[in-house]
Design a protein around this motif. Structure first.
Motif, PDB file in Angstrom:
ATOM      1  N   VAL A  75       0.846  -1.205   0.000  1.00  0.00           N
ATOM      2  CA  VAL A  75       0.000   0.000   0.000  1.00  0.00           C
ATOM      3  C   VAL A  75       0.880   1.253   0.000  1.00  0.00           C
ATOM      4  CG1 VAL A  75      -1.746   1.291   1.300  1.00  0.00           C
ATOM      5  CG2 VAL A  75      -1.915  -1.203   1.118  1.00  0.00           C
ATOM      6  N   ASN A  76       1.927   1.252   0.796  1.00  0.00           N
ATOM      7  CA  ASN A  76       2.834   2.394   0.865  1.00  0.00           C
ATOM      8  C   ASN A  76       3.489   2.646  -0.492  1.00  0.00           C
ATOM      9  OD1 ASN A  76       4.145   4.430   2.509  1.00  0.00           O
ATOM     10  ND2 ASN A  76       5.989   3.193   2.367  1.00  0.00           N
ATOM     11  N   GLY A  77       3.976   1.600  -1.129  1.00  0.00           N
ATOM     12  CA  GLY A  77       4.603   1.737  -2.437  1.00  0.00           C
ATOM     13  C   GLY A  77       3.628   2.204  -3.499  1.00  0.00           C
ATOM     14  N   THR A  78       2.404   1.714  -3.426  1.00  0.00           N
ATOM     15  CA  THR A  78       1.381   2.132  -4.378  1.00  0.00           C
ATOM     16  C   THR A  78       1.088   3.622  -4.227  1.00  0.00           C
ATOM     17  OG1 THR A  78       0.400  -0.068  -4.390  1.00  0.00           O
ATOM     18  CG2 THR A  78      -0.994   1.743  -5.131  1.00  0.00           C
ATOM     19  N   ALA A  79       0.928   4.085  -2.997  1.00  0.00           N
ATOM     20  CA  ALA A  79       0.669   5.508  -2.763  1.00  0.00           C
ATOM     21  C   ALA A  79       1.843   6.355  -3.252  1.00  0.00           C
ATOM     22  CB  ALA A  79       0.413   5.760  -1.283  1.00  0.00           C
ATOM     23  N   PHE A  80       3.036   5.910  -2.954  1.00  0.00           N
ATOM     24  CA  PHE A  80       4.251   6.614  -3.358  1.00  0.00           C
ATOM     25  C   PHE A  80       4.343   6.729  -4.879  1.00  0.00           C
ATOM     26  CE2 PHE A  80       8.629   5.982  -4.819  1.00  0.00           C
ATOM     27  CZ  PHE A  80       9.257   7.089  -4.292  1.00  0.00           C
ATOM     28  N   LEU A  81       4.198   5.605  -5.575  1.00  0.00           N
ATOM     29  CA  LEU A  81       4.346   5.598  -7.028  1.00  0.00           C
ATOM     30  C   LEU A  81       3.169   6.265  -7.737  1.00  0.00           C
ATOM     31  CD1 LEU A  81       5.921   2.072  -7.514  1.00  0.00           C
ATOM     32  CD2 LEU A  81       7.055   4.299  -7.659  1.00  0.00           C
ATOM     33  N   ALA A  82       1.968   6.097  -7.214  1.00  0.00           N
ATOM     34  CA  ALA A  82       0.805   6.745  -7.829  1.00  0.00           C
ATOM     35  C   ALA A  82       0.942   8.258  -7.736  1.00  0.00           C
ATOM     36  CB  ALA A  82      -0.483   6.280  -7.163  1.00  0.00           C
ATOM     37  N   PHE A  83       1.346   8.759  -6.578  1.00  0.00           N
ATOM     38  CA  PHE A  83       1.532  10.205  -6.444  1.00  0.00           C
ATOM     39  C   PHE A  83       2.586  10.700  -7.428  1.00  0.00           C
ATOM     40  CE2 PHE A  83       3.965  13.812  -4.952  1.00  0.00           C
ATOM     41  CZ  PHE A  83       2.962  14.762  -4.874  1.00  0.00           C
ATOM     42  N   SER A  84       3.717  10.016  -7.481  1.00  0.00           N
ATOM     43  CA  SER A  84       4.797  10.442  -8.353  1.00  0.00           C
ATOM     44  C   SER A  84       4.349  10.497  -9.810  1.00  0.00           C
ATOM     45  CB  SER A  84       5.995   9.498  -8.205  1.00  0.00           C
ATOM     46  OG  SER A  84       7.073   9.950  -8.981  1.00  0.00           O
ATOM     47  N   SER A  85       3.637   9.482 -10.237  1.00  0.00           N
ATOM     48  CA  SER A  85       3.185   9.410 -11.628  1.00  0.00           C
ATOM     49  C   SER A  85       2.182  10.513 -11.950  1.00  0.00           C
ATOM     50  CB  SER A  85       2.558   8.043 -11.888  1.00  0.00           C
ATOM     51  OG  SER A  85       2.003   7.979 -13.161  1.00  0.00           O
ATOM     52  N   ILE A  86       1.183  10.679 -11.108  1.00  0.00           N
ATOM     53  CA  ILE A  86       0.136  11.665 -11.368  1.00  0.00           C
ATOM     54  C   ILE A  86       0.685  13.085 -11.216  1.00  0.00           C
ATOM     55  CG2 ILE A  86      -2.097  12.549 -10.574  1.00  0.00           C
ATOM     56  CD1 ILE A  86      -2.743   9.575  -9.817  1.00  0.00           C
ATOM     57  N   ALA A  87       1.555  13.286 -10.232  1.00  0.00           N
ATOM     58  CA  ALA A  87       2.159  14.612 -10.055  1.00  0.00           C
ATOM     59  C   ALA A  87       2.991  14.983 -11.273  1.00  0.00           C
ATOM     60  CB  ALA A  87       3.016  14.637  -8.791  1.00  0.00           C
ATOM     61  N   GLU A  88       3.733  14.043 -11.797  1.00  0.00           N
ATOM     62  CA  GLU A  88       4.544  14.301 -12.995  1.00  0.00           C
ATOM     63  C   GLU A  88       3.651  14.657 -14.174  1.00  0.00           C
ATOM     64  OE1 GLU A  88       7.808  14.519 -15.565  1.00  0.00           O
ATOM     65  OE2 GLU A  88       7.906  14.216 -13.398  1.00  0.00           O
ATOM     66  N   ARG A  89       2.623  13.857 -14.381  1.00  0.00           N
ATOM     67  CA  ARG A  89       1.742  14.072 -15.525  1.00  0.00           C
ATOM     68  C   ARG A  89       0.990  15.401 -15.426  1.00  0.00           C
ATOM     69  NH1 ARG A  89      -1.698   9.422 -15.761  1.00  0.00           N
ATOM     70  NH2 ARG A  89      -3.275  10.614 -14.695  1.00  0.00           N
ATOM     71  N   SER A  90       0.653  15.815 -14.215  1.00  0.00           N
ATOM     72  CA  SER A  90      -0.116  17.052 -14.051  1.00  0.00           C
ATOM     73  C   SER A  90       0.776  18.271 -13.809  1.00  0.00           C
ATOM     74  CB  SER A  90      -1.111  16.889 -12.900  1.00  0.00           C
ATOM     75  OG  SER A  90      -0.433  16.721 -11.670  1.00  0.00           O
ATOM     76  N   GLY A  91       2.089  18.062 -13.844  1.00  0.00           N
ATOM     77  CA  GLY A  91       3.014  19.190 -13.669  1.00  0.00           C
ATOM     78  C   GLY A  91       3.135  19.665 -12.242  1.00  0.00           C
ATOM     79  N   ARG A  92       2.780  18.818 -11.279  1.00  0.00           N
ATOM     80  CA  ARG A  92       2.855  19.224  -9.865  1.00  0.00           C
ATOM     81  C   ARG A  92       3.877  18.408  -9.072  1.00  0.00           C
ATOM     82  NH1 ARG A  92      -3.400  19.352  -8.340  1.00  0.00           N
ATOM     83  NH2 ARG A  92      -3.821  18.637 -10.428  1.00  0.00           N
ATOM     84  N   GLN A  93       4.879  17.871  -9.772  1.00  0.00           N
ATOM     85  CA  GLN A  93       5.860  17.048  -9.078  1.00  0.00           C
ATOM     86  C   GLN A  93       6.673  17.888  -8.102  1.00  0.00           C
ATOM     87  OE1 GLN A  93       6.029  17.655 -12.378  1.00  0.00           O
ATOM     88  NE2 GLN A  93       8.118  18.079 -12.975  1.00  0.00           N
TER      89      GLN A  93
END
Length: 153
Positions: A75-93
């Motif tokens: 669960v921790n890894g999923t939250a970590f990677l999902a945030f990173s991916s979506i933040a990158e795609r939306s320009g909010r990394q």
């Protein structure tokens, strides 16, 4: 020893990748991020599984605490990677020089190194520590989910 060597190598690859990036080298799979996170998940998961097999057979310890750790890591890894991916795609990394946008938490690399090292050094109490570690990682996962969601809104 292999555990500590792998963690030393992990600690060195980040600064080396940032140095390469600062010198103008292209950021790609070979510069740290992709291999680093993949290797981390492999090493963490295999260490948990190896300790679980060892202590459950040698000391007749329960396996459930190690399953709880693996679930918390998942669960921790999923939250970590999902945030990173979506933040990158939306320009909010979060640009802190790392390959991935990294939301901090209670269970970070140093704490993981210490807990896994203690499991390996003191296997008779590993399953008791696993319950506590699973709780700490779960709190980190919940924190990352909360902060990540609020950051991406």
């Amino acid at each position: 020893m292999l555990w500590l060597v792998s963690r030393l190598a992990d600690g060195l690859d980040g600064p080396l990748a940032r140095r390469r990036r600062a010198s103008g080298a292209p950021v790609d799979a070979g510069s740290g991020g992709f291999f680093d996170i993949t290797a981390d998940f492999l090493v963490y998961g295999s260490t948990v599984a190896g300790v679980a097999v060892g202590v459950t057979s040698a000391f007749d310890a329960p396996w459930e605490p190690f399953l709880a750790v693996l679930l918390a890591y998942y669960v921790n890894g999923t939250a970590f990677l999902a945030f990173s991916s979506i933040a990158e795609r939306s320009g909010r990394q979060l640009d802190d020089g790392r390959s991935l946008s990294f939301l901090g938490g209670l269970a970070e690399g140093t704490e993981t190194i210490v807990v896994h090292a203690v499991w390996l050094l003191l296997p008779t109490i590993a399953w008791q520590l696993a319950w506590g570690w699973a709780a700490v990682v779960a709190v980190s996962a919940l924190h990352r989910m909360w902060v990540g969601y609020r950051s991406l809104r």
